[in-house]
Scaffold this motif. Structure first.
Motif, PDB file in Angstrom:
ATOM      1  N   PRO A 135     -10.651  -4.104   1.467  1.00  0.00           N
ATOM      2  CA  PRO A 135     -10.227  -3.490   0.202  1.00  0.00           C
ATOM      3  C   PRO A 135      -9.194  -2.394   0.451  1.00  0.00           C
ATOM      4  O   PRO A 135      -9.274  -1.670   1.456  1.00  0.00           O
ATOM      5  N   LEU A 136      -8.241  -2.256  -0.452  1.00  0.00           N
ATOM      6  CA  LEU A 136      -7.203  -1.250  -0.281  1.00  0.00           C
ATOM      7  C   LEU A 136      -7.773   0.162  -0.248  1.00  0.00           C
ATOM      8  O   LEU A 136      -7.235   1.049   0.422  1.00  0.00           O
ATOM      9  N   ASN A 137      -8.894   0.385  -0.964  1.00  0.00           N
ATOM     10  CA  ASN A 137      -9.461   1.735  -0.979  1.00  0.00           C
ATOM     11  C   ASN A 137     -10.235   2.077   0.290  1.00  0.00           C
ATOM     12  O   ASN A 137     -10.785   3.170   0.414  1.00  0.00           O
ATOM     13  N   GLN A 138     -10.261   1.150   1.238  1.00  0.00           N
ATOM     14  CA  GLN A 138     -10.880   1.424   2.536  1.00  0.00           C
ATOM     15  C   GLN A 138      -9.841   1.507   3.657  1.00  0.00           C
ATOM     16  O   GLN A 138     -10.210   1.633   4.825  1.00  0.00           O
ATOM     17  N   LEU A 139      -8.577   1.462   3.297  1.00  0.00           N
ATOM     18  CA  LEU A 139      -7.511   1.501   4.294  1.00  0.00           C
ATOM     19  C   LEU A 139      -6.946   2.910   4.414  1.00  0.00           C
ATOM     20  O   LEU A 139      -6.962   3.693   3.459  1.00  0.00           O
ATOM     21  N   SER A 140      -6.425   3.227   5.575  1.00  0.00           N
ATOM     22  CA  SER A 140      -5.746   4.501   5.776  1.00  0.00           C
ATOM     23  C   SER A 140      -4.403   4.491   5.057  1.00  0.00           C
ATOM     24  O   SER A 140      -3.920   3.440   4.602  1.00  0.00           O
ATOM     25  N   GLY A 142      -1.430   4.863   6.348  1.00  0.00           N
ATOM     26  CA  GLY A 142      -0.497   4.035   7.083  1.00  0.00           C
ATOM     27  C   GLY A 142      -0.742   2.557   6.869  1.00  0.00           C
ATOM     28  O   GLY A 142       0.195   1.762   6.738  1.00  0.00           O
ATOM     29  N   GLN A 143      -2.025   2.162   6.812  1.00  0.00           N
ATOM     30  CA  GLN A 143      -2.355   0.757   6.583  1.00  0.00           C
ATOM     31  C   GLN A 143      -1.938   0.322   5.185  1.00  0.00           C
ATOM     32  O   GLN A 143      -1.414  -0.785   4.999  1.00  0.00           O
ATOM     33  N   ARG A 144      -2.125   1.188   4.197  1.00  0.00           N
ATOM     34  CA  ARG A 144      -1.704   0.853   2.834  1.00  0.00           C
ATOM     35  C   ARG A 144      -0.182   0.744   2.751  1.00  0.00           C
ATOM     36  O   ARG A 144       0.352  -0.089   2.024  1.00  0.00           O
ATOM     37  N   GLY A 148       1.891  -2.445   1.471  1.00  0.00           N
ATOM     38  CA  GLY A 148       2.968  -2.355   0.493  1.00  0.00           C
ATOM     39  C   GLY A 148       4.225  -3.056   0.976  1.00  0.00           C
ATOM     40  O   GLY A 148       4.892  -3.776   0.215  1.00  0.00           O
ATOM     41  N   LEU A 149       4.569  -2.862   2.243  1.00  0.00           N
ATOM     42  CA  LEU A 149       5.722  -3.561   2.811  1.00  0.00           C
ATOM     43  C   LEU A 149       5.495  -5.066   2.805  1.00  0.00           C
ATOM     44  O   LEU A 149       6.399  -5.840   2.465  1.00  0.00           O
ATOM     45  N   ALA A 150       4.292  -5.486   3.168  1.00  0.00           N
ATOM     46  CA  ALA A 150       3.984  -6.917   3.178  1.00  0.00           C
ATOM     47  C   ALA A 150       4.133  -7.525   1.787  1.00  0.00           C
ATOM     48  O   ALA A 150       4.607  -8.654   1.635  1.00  0.00           O
ATOM     49  N   GLN A 151       3.737  -6.777   0.735  1.00  0.00           N
ATOM     50  CA  GLN A 151       3.874  -7.276  -0.635  1.00  0.00           C
ATOM     51  C   GLN A 151       5.333  -7.526  -1.006  1.00  0.00           C
ATOM     52  O   GLN A 151       5.627  -8.407  -1.818  1.00  0.00           O
ATOM     53  N   VAL A 152       6.230  -6.738  -0.435  1.00  0.00           N
ATOM     54  CA  VAL A 152       7.656  -6.937  -0.702  1.00  0.00           C
ATOM     55  C   VAL A 152       8.209  -8.077   0.141  1.00  0.00           C
ATOM     56  O   VAL A 152       8.912  -8.966  -0.358  1.00  0.00           O
ATOM     57  N   LEU A 153       7.877  -8.097   1.429  1.00  0.00           N
ATOM     58  CA  LEU A 153       8.437  -9.111   2.322  1.00  0.00           C
ATOM     59  C   LEU A 153       7.969 -10.513   1.965  1.00  0.00           C
ATOM     60  O   LEU A 153       8.732 -11.483   2.126  1.00  0.00           O
ATOM     61  N   VAL A 154       6.739 -10.659   1.498  1.00  0.00           N
ATOM     62  CA  VAL A 154       6.204 -11.998   1.224  1.00  0.00           C
ATOM     63  C   VAL A 154       6.989 -12.693   0.122  1.00  0.00           C
ATOM     64  O   VAL A 154       7.041 -13.927   0.071  1.00  0.00           O
ATOM     65  N   GLU A 164      12.048   4.919   2.949  1.00  0.00           N
ATOM     66  CA  GLU A 164      11.317   5.511   4.073  1.00  0.00           C
ATOM     67  C   GLU A 164      10.059   4.695   4.420  1.00  0.00           C
ATOM     68  O   GLU A 164       8.940   5.195   4.342  1.00  0.00           O
ATOM     69  N   PRO A 165      10.239   3.431   4.807  1.00  0.00           N
ATOM     70  CA  PRO A 165       9.084   2.550   5.037  1.00  0.00           C
ATOM     71  C   PRO A 165       8.235   2.920   6.244  1.00  0.00           C
ATOM     72  O   PRO A 165       7.145   2.381   6.408  1.00  0.00           O
ATOM     73  N   THR A 166       8.711   3.831   7.098  1.00  0.00           N
ATOM     74  CA  THR A 166       7.941   4.204   8.293  1.00  0.00           C
ATOM     75  C   THR A 166       7.373   5.613   8.208  1.00  0.00           C
ATOM     76  O   THR A 166       6.853   6.133   9.191  1.00  0.00           O
ATOM     77  N   SER A 167       7.438   6.251   7.037  1.00  0.00           N
ATOM     78  CA  SER A 167       7.113   7.679   6.934  1.00  0.00           C
ATOM     79  C   SER A 167       5.667   8.002   7.283  1.00  0.00           C
ATOM     80  O   SER A 167       5.374   9.086   7.784  1.00  0.00           O
ATOM     81  N   ALA A 168       4.732   7.086   7.017  1.00  0.00           N
ATOM     82  CA  ALA A 168       3.313   7.364   7.262  1.00  0.00           C
ATOM     83  C   ALA A 168       2.789   6.654   8.510  1.00  0.00           C
ATOM     84  O   ALA A 168       1.582   6.589   8.713  1.00  0.00           O
TER      85      ALA A 168
END
Length: 270
Positions: A135-140, A142-144, A148-154, A164-168
């Protein structure tokens, strides 16, 4: 002949504070990863939002010769993928469900088997298979950010806008992100504009850099071109107010080394 992204006389900002005025950018060809660099408050995020259609803008944003402002919202969503600085909401959805939702929003006619294959490929490319059923609410944070990046790339959009995709992210994940984006863009069907603060990442992974700098009453574009030619000590002084050097490491990669901060005027440079 018109393939790629062009900005023509872009002006954007807020009610009482202009941010960018009459900014134009020559055509960026598909297969190009562009770093959008510059200090805080010069409009990097605002420009990305304007290109994505999320912020009022004057001028024209042309993608493959088409004015994006004239496209229906769903068609624009299909062609343009935007990743904001804000992390995906910490909901009870598992990462796989969040990916599926993003894919169906931009490509509603995609079959189930095609969607599953695209999601699995994206997870594998980014090294995120272990998070698929979390679940997203169990991710850090950085993991979230990675989800988010995966949702765009897919979605495999024509244009990627990454704020700033690497900020966290820690060093390993920063490299994984840049390697994945670089590999996708290198296939020649996608181009990406990425706001970054780490100039050494820009030097290593990006084919072009656009540098915004402070000015009055609005920020301005200081330079655009190949990173090794643009990121000079003189440019770094003008953009960031630092004394800096550009040297090469033992493997031949150029590196920006900032030695000291320079005195700046008391007035607000924006």
């Amino acid at each position: 002949m018109n393939a790629g992204l062009m900005l023509q006389q872009i002006s954007t900002g807020y009610a009482r504070r202009p941010v960018l005025h009459d900014l134009s950018l020559e055509r960026i060809a598909p297969g190009t990863l562009v770093a959008l660099a510059g200090p805080n408050a010069v409009g990097k995020s605002t420009l990305l939002k304007a290109i994505a259609g999320l912020h009022p803008v004057q001028g024209r944003v042309l993608l493959d010769g088409i004015d994006l402002a004239r496209l229906p919202p769903r068609e624009r969503l299909r062609r343009v993928g935007y990743l904001p600085q804000a992390l995906p909401q910490a909901s009870s959805l598992v990462a796989y469900e969040a990916m599926l939702s993003s894919l169906h929003a931009s490509r509603p006619g995609l079959g189930r088997s095609q969607a599953e294959a695209a999601i699995e490929h994206t997870f594998a490319t980014l090294g995120l298979k272990a998070l698929a059923l979390r679940p997203l609410n169990q991710l850090s944070g950085g993991q979230r950010q990675m989800i988010g990046l995966a949702q765009v790339l897919v979605r495999a959009p024509r244009l990627l806008l990454l704020d700033e995709p690497t900020s966290a992210l820690d060093l390993r994940w920063q490299l994984l992100v840049l390697q994945a984006v670089h590999a996708l863009v290198a296939q020649g069907q996608t181009l990406a504009l990425m706001a970054v603060h780490d100039l050494n990442l820009a030097l290593r992974f990006c084919q072009q850099v656009v540098v915004l700098g402070p000015g009055r009453p609005h920020a301005r574009m200081l330079a655009a071109g190949r990173p090794a030619g643009v990121l000079t000590p003189e440019l770094l002084r003008a953009a960031y107010g630092v004394q800096a050097r550009v040297e090469r490491c033992s493997r031949g990669h150029p590196l920006v080394l900032a030695d000291s901060a320079l005195a700046i005027p008391d007035e607000d440079p924006r």
